[in-house]
Enzyme design. Structure first.
Site, PDB file in Angstrom:
ATOM      1  N   ASN A 126       0.821  -1.092  -0.298  1.00 17.22           N
ATOM      2  CA  ASN A 126       0.027   0.023  -0.038  1.00 17.22           C
ATOM      3  C   ASN A 126       1.112   1.316   0.242  1.00 17.22           C
ATOM      4  OD1 ASN A 126      -2.237   1.763   0.373  1.00 17.22           O
ATOM      5  ND2 ASN A 126      -1.478   1.925   2.774  1.00 17.22           N
TER       6      ASN A 126
ATOM      7  N   THR B 254      -8.217  10.930   2.446  1.00 22.24           N
ATOM      8  CA  THR B 254      -6.964  10.133   3.065  1.00 22.24           C
ATOM      9  C   THR B 254      -6.416  11.099   3.403  1.00 22.24           C
ATOM     10  OG1 THR B 254      -6.017   9.870   1.103  1.00 22.24           O
ATOM     11  CG2 THR B 254      -7.322   7.968   2.224  1.00 22.24           C
TER      12      THR B 254
ATOM     13  N   LYS C 122       2.455   3.498 -11.239  1.00 30.80           N
ATOM     14  CA  LYS C 122       1.488   2.660 -11.249  1.00 30.80           C
ATOM     15  C   LYS C 122       0.689   2.162 -12.063  1.00 30.80           C
ATOM     16  CE  LYS C 122      -0.029   3.768  -6.807  1.00 30.80           C
ATOM     17  NZ  LYS C 122       0.088   2.634  -5.862  1.00 30.80           N
TER      18      LYS C 122
ATOM     19  N   TYR D  26       3.456   9.601 -11.199  1.00 22.46           N
ATOM     20  CA  TYR D  26       2.175   8.723 -10.145  1.00 22.46           C
ATOM     21  C   TYR D  26       1.738   7.877 -10.908  1.00 22.46           C
ATOM     22  CZ  TYR D  26      -1.674   7.483  -7.068  1.00 22.46           C
ATOM     23  OH  TYR D  26      -2.561   7.283  -6.273  1.00 22.46           O
TER      24      TYR D  26
END
Length: 246
Positions: free
Chosen positions: A80, A182, A151, A147
């Site tokens: 994670n 978050t 991924k 990013y």
């Protein structure tokens, strides 16, 4: 004995997954820098302070931890830990931020999966790896070149590793949690529009209550792992399990 390791398990989605696994009586080791203070008294929770950016240190821990598990029959490895930074356009990024993101989002989970496959073969335990991915991997987003591409690379690695294993080897899947309330979302909302063109859209997600709680999203993942027949290499998406927030 069934055990789990969650990288970045001290907050956000990672902390939610840790809590749900513990509630299902699975012993969990949280590999993160700070640990989860709300769970530290739980006998099923363990914290290992490790910087995932340091590959040699983190792999040394993982190998040592695995070799100490004399009763391990199944391991859930939830990868994670990650970062959305640098949120910036190409030509304006800090090279050190690029390097950190690649190490954390791609190099570390690939190296951990590689070692996990090796150790599972040697010690004979069942291995289930979950790589946490993002919808950013599926299309270009202004300001998210690093990013999204890390991924996307991790998704292809997951599919390739699963292809090599077939239906009777180790299991490795991806999980896309969509947008959640978050700390990462806070980072995104505070970004300058010149660096991230969609910042206003993400600010509206928060204002309009369209961000899911990590506890809900983490619960879906744990239910998938413990209650479904997993398909090797599959990208599981939370939106296939929960009503749309948009």
């Amino acid at each position: 004995m069934i055990k789990a390791i969650v990288t970045g398990g001290s907050k956000g989605l990672g902390a939610a997954v840790v809590s749900h696994l513990i509630n299902r009586d699975i012993e969990v080791t949280d590999v993160s820098r700070s640990g989860n203070s709300s769970l530290k008294e739980n006998k099923l929770y363990h914290h290992k302070q490790t910087d995932m950016i340091s590959l040699s240190d983190s792999l040394h821990f993982f190998r040592s931890w695995t070799e100490e598990q004399t009763d391990l029959t199944k391991l859930y490895l939830i990868q994670n830990a990650g970062t959305v930074q640098p949120v910036e356009t190409v030509g304006s990024m800090d090279p050190s931020a690029i390097e950190t993101a690649i190490k954390l989002n791609y190099t570390a989970p690939v190296a951990w999966a590689n070692l996990a496959f090796e150790l599972a073969d040697q010690q004979g335990f069942e291995l289930i790896i979950v790589n946490i991915t993002s919808g950013a991997a599926e299309k270009p987003n202004h300001g998210w070149s690093v990013y999204g591409s890390t991924k996307a690379a991790l998704n292809l690695f997951t599919e390739t590793a699963a292809l090599e294993q077939g239906d009777h080897g180790h299991t490795i899947i991806s999980y896309s949690p969509s947008i959640m309330d978050t700390g990462m979302q806070e980072e995104i909302r505070s970004t300058n529009a010149d660096s991230f063109a969609a910042v206003e859209t993400f600010q509206q997600y928060k204002e309009q209550g369209k961000l899911r709680k990590p506890e809900e999203v983490g619960g879906v993942l744990v239910n998938i792992l413990l209650e479904e027949q997993l398909k090797n290499g599959k990208l599981y998406h939370v939106n296939d399990y929960l009503p749309s927030t948009k």
